[in-house]
Write a protein that holds these residues in place. Structure first.
Motif, PDB file in Angstrom:
ATOM      1  N   ARG A  98      21.192  19.384  13.296  1.00 42.61           N
ATOM      2  CA  ARG A  98      22.425  19.405  12.502  1.00 42.61           C
ATOM      3  C   ARG A  98      22.399  18.262  11.483  1.00 42.61           C
ATOM      4  O   ARG A  98      22.058  17.133  11.823  1.00 42.61           O
ATOM      5  N   ASP A  99      22.768  18.590  10.272  1.00 46.25           N
ATOM      6  CA  ASP A  99      22.910  17.607   9.202  1.00 46.25           C
ATOM      7  C   ASP A  99      24.099  18.095   8.378  1.00 46.25           C
ATOM      8  O   ASP A  99      23.962  18.974   7.529  1.00 46.25           O
ATOM      9  N   TYR A 100      25.250  17.532   8.635  1.00 44.79           N
ATOM     10  CA  TYR A 100      26.521  18.101   8.173  1.00 44.79           C
ATOM     11  C   TYR A 100      26.525  18.427   6.693  1.00 44.79           C
ATOM     12  O   TYR A 100      26.847  19.559   6.291  1.00 44.79           O
TER      13      TYR A 100
ATOM     14  N   GLU B  41      24.113  14.440  15.924  1.00 43.60           N
ATOM     15  CA  GLU B  41      25.348  15.182  15.664  1.00 43.60           C
ATOM     16  C   GLU B  41      25.523  16.334  16.646  1.00 43.60           C
ATOM     17  O   GLU B  41      26.380  17.193  16.465  1.00 43.60           O
TER      18      GLU B  41
END
Length: 678
Positions: A523-525, A597
């Motif tokens: 996850r990498d917003y 995350e």
């Protein structure tokens, strides 16, 4: 942590301590001893050796002669390999792995030189303008010559600032005299200023510039790769091969002469990370001096597989790609390196599609161009007034009442006044009434012809495919030329960011190796905000990680491929995202799928042994060299590494997050130590 290791220079004394120095009779030759018959040049004892063989077995001892492993087993059995001249090393419990294989990397990108490099640091548009301006002054770039700004973080920040609202404006603020190319850290996203756009040249050699008019006319094929502003004019985004249209192709590669002078950085850097084999994922003849220099200096302590890339657009005649011409050029390189140790040029690179990130900050939002089976959604975005962050406000309904009049009139032909009136009335740009499922870089028939030509001439095809339609196209092309049931297909796929569930079994059945970059399977917003809202219909940005979303189920499905009997391999794609190939970071993320995350889709994580296999035997299979390397077995090359920690034990004890901190103590290639940690 493992204990410090020591290399002992008194092998006979160690052998006596372990086995009382008793010669063992040779059963085949009376009067001879096993020591005289089987003595190895080097024996390594008391280790934690992961072999990466078919049984995923471990051992404590290993013997090598010359460039080959001759024995792998336990310490007691290793006694018969110790002779008077054998050099014995006590590993003192340290973890040993086969030499790592990076199955998709761009070696020229790991060379450090004095240039204009953002190092993937997020900047706003005012900071970008100031940075580019400072580079022009520091590097003393003559007016009219290109400035390449490398490693631009295309997915984070880039917010309006200082009155600048587009990338074009930011780079114009840096210079009106210099064409500037902003190179994304992924190698696909780029941007330029007005001076750069003005250099677009048509096939007749006429400089007509890149504009709304030329994109609607002679440059219409490039329209999916050019970002537009609210007026329909280029906003500076020029993705994929568009810089070549501007004459900036040479700028992307940079100063080859300067890079050649630093070619020695390539093996030193990879060896220091435990990497002993690489696949150069986009080799072209311009890069030959780099390898020729390393060969001449006897400095190529790597096995290099060249995936030769030839731009199909440069081999077109009457709109049809001349495959014979590509093969002729590829054969010349293969023949050049046929008898050169450690270089193999038997793969061809092909881009099936582009990339799947859109740009929420442009007006209208730039859509992804990767080829998808379903149409992209048209999300609506805004900016938070206080933080300047992107906000999600919903979707445009292309079939809705607001869009129908604009579609009927022909959106491309709307006047500026009509566009402004539409935006005032509806709150979004009329271009968002259009739907697209992305584009293939070449028609599917051309992909099939390419793979067929590669096969007929003894090459393996290495196919860049991001979207699920591109992956399916690649599979179809490979299936058409695959005979029987190969142990490992000679053709491979790189990236495979999204794979339709129906295609996972096909990849496994065809034994197609897939080179994943596991550091991206997290996850990498803010990155995800450039992808997921276009792929899935979500209710908010927080809803991006709904486990029922197609992206969450099908992104980088390494475990599904492995469970189906397929071959998930590993490649860093450096310098994409970072110039550090970071193999242990990738191995860790192959297991956790988490960068802090929460996991992207935890069910697609691999076990630690399977993760190590992606960087050893599986990537060796992708490079078609599994018979000589990729695992530590008798008869294979003595390529191995000694680590400062036991990554298998760390994973077993719940300390998997420490794997990425692993450092290599020694790297051995062809039976010789080529790196030792200072």
């Amino acid at each position: 942590m493992t204990k410090p290791y020591a290399r002992l220079i008194a092998p006979l004394a160690l052998a006596c301590a372990l086995w009382s120095c008793q010669d063992k009779p040779d059963a085949t030759t009376p009067g001879k001893t096993a020591a005289a018959t089987l003595a190895a040049e080097r024996v390594f004892l008391n280790g934690a050796i992961y072999t990466a063989d078919a049984q995923q077995s471990s051992a404590t001892a290993m013997a090598i002669n010359g460039d080959q492993v001759v024995f792998v087993g336990d310490d007691a059995a290793a006694a018969s390999w110790v002779g008077n001249d054998t050099i014995v090393t006590d590993l003192q419990g340290n973890r040993v792995l086969p030499g790592l294989h990076d199955a998709h990397v761009h070696p020229v990108g790991v060379i450090e030189v004095d240039d204009c490099n953002l190092d993937n640091e997020p900047v706003d548009l005012a900071e970008l303008a100031a940075f580019a301006s400072a580079c022009l002054e520091r590097l003393q770039v003559p007016p009219g010559e290109w400035l390449l700004v490398k490693q631009w973080n295309f997915s984070q920040n880039n917010k309006p600032a200082g009155g600048l609202t587009t990338l074009r404006q930011a780079l114009d603020a840096a210079s009106a005299e210099h064409p500037i190319l902003l190179g994304g850290s992924d190698g696909h996203h780029n941007a330029t200023n007005s001076a750069g756009l003005a250099l677009a040249t048509n096939p007749a050699g006429e400089r007509v510039g890149l504009s709304a008019a030329s994109l609607a006319g002679e440059f219409s094929d490039f329209a999916p790769f050019v970002g537009l502003d609210a007026n329909g004019e280029p906003n500076g985004e020029v993705h994929e091969d568009t810089p070549k249209l501007l004459g900036a192709g040479h700028a992307i590669l940079g100063n080859v002469e300067g890079l050649v002078a630093e070619a020695g950085q390539i093996p030193v850097r990879f060896n220091s990370l435990g990497i002993t084999s690489i696949l150069d994922a986009a080799y072209n003849p311009e890069m030959a001096p780099l390898y020729d220099t390393l060969v001449a200096q006897h400095a190529l302590t790597l096995r290099v597989t060249l995936a030769q890339h030839f731009d199909p657009n440069e081999f077109k005649s009457a709109g049809v790609v001349d495959m014979d011409a590509i093969i002729t050029a590829a054969k010349a390189t293969r023949e050049k390196y046929r008898d050169v140790p450690n270089i193999t040029a038997d793969k061809l690179k092909f881009f099936v599609d582009g990339v799947i990130e859109g740009n929420p900050l442009s007006i209208p939002p730039t859509l992804p161009n990767a080829a998808q089976l379903q149409d992209y959604f048209q999300p609506r975005f805004g900016l938070d007034e206080q933080s300047g962050d992107v906000t999600f406000t919903g979707y445009v309904d292309p079939a809705g009442d607001a869009c129908q009049p604009a579609v009927a009139l022909g959106i491309a032909g709307l006047s500026r006044d009509q566009i402004d009136s539409f935006i005032v009335a509806n709150g979004f740009h009329p271009a968002q009434c259009l739907r697209t499922n992305g584009v293939l870089m070449q028609p599917a028939d051309t992909v099939h012809r390419f793979v067929a030509a590669a096969t007929a001439n003894g090459f393996g095809a290495h196919l860049h495919a991001i979207g699920d339609r591109a992956v399916r196209t690649a599979i179809d092309a490979i299936a058409a030329v695959t005979k029987g049931e190969p142990v490992t297909n000679r053709h491979s796929i790189a990236h495979a960011q999204l794979i339709h569930p129906d295609d996972i079994a096909r990849i496994a059945a065809l034994r197609i190796p897939v080179a994943f970059t596991y550091a991206w399977a997290v996850r990498d917003y803010w990155y995800d905000a450039t992808v997921i809202p276009f792929v899935d219909e979500i209710s908010s940005l927080e809803d991006m990680y709904n486990p029922d979303n197609y992206y969450m189920r099908q992104a980088y499905p390494a475990r599904s491929i492995l469970d189906a009997g397929g071959v998930p391999a590993g490649g860093s794609d450096a310098p994409v995202d970072t110039a550090d190939p970071r193999p242990f970071h990738n191995i860790e993320k192959a297991v956790t799928r988490d960068e802090g995350e929460g996991p992207l889709n935890a069910g697609q994580g691999l076990g630690i042994l399977d993760a190590i296999d992606t960087y050893t035997i599986s990537s060796a299979r992708l490079m078609q060299q599994e018979t000589i390397t990729g695992s530590l077995e008798a008869g294979k090359k003595a390529d191995f590494i000694i680590l400062d920690r036991d990554i298998i034990s760390l994973a077993a004890s719940g300390e998997i997050d420490n794997v990425s901190e692993t450092r290599v103590l020694e790297t051995w290639f062809d039976g010789q130590m080529v790196y030792s940690k200072p």
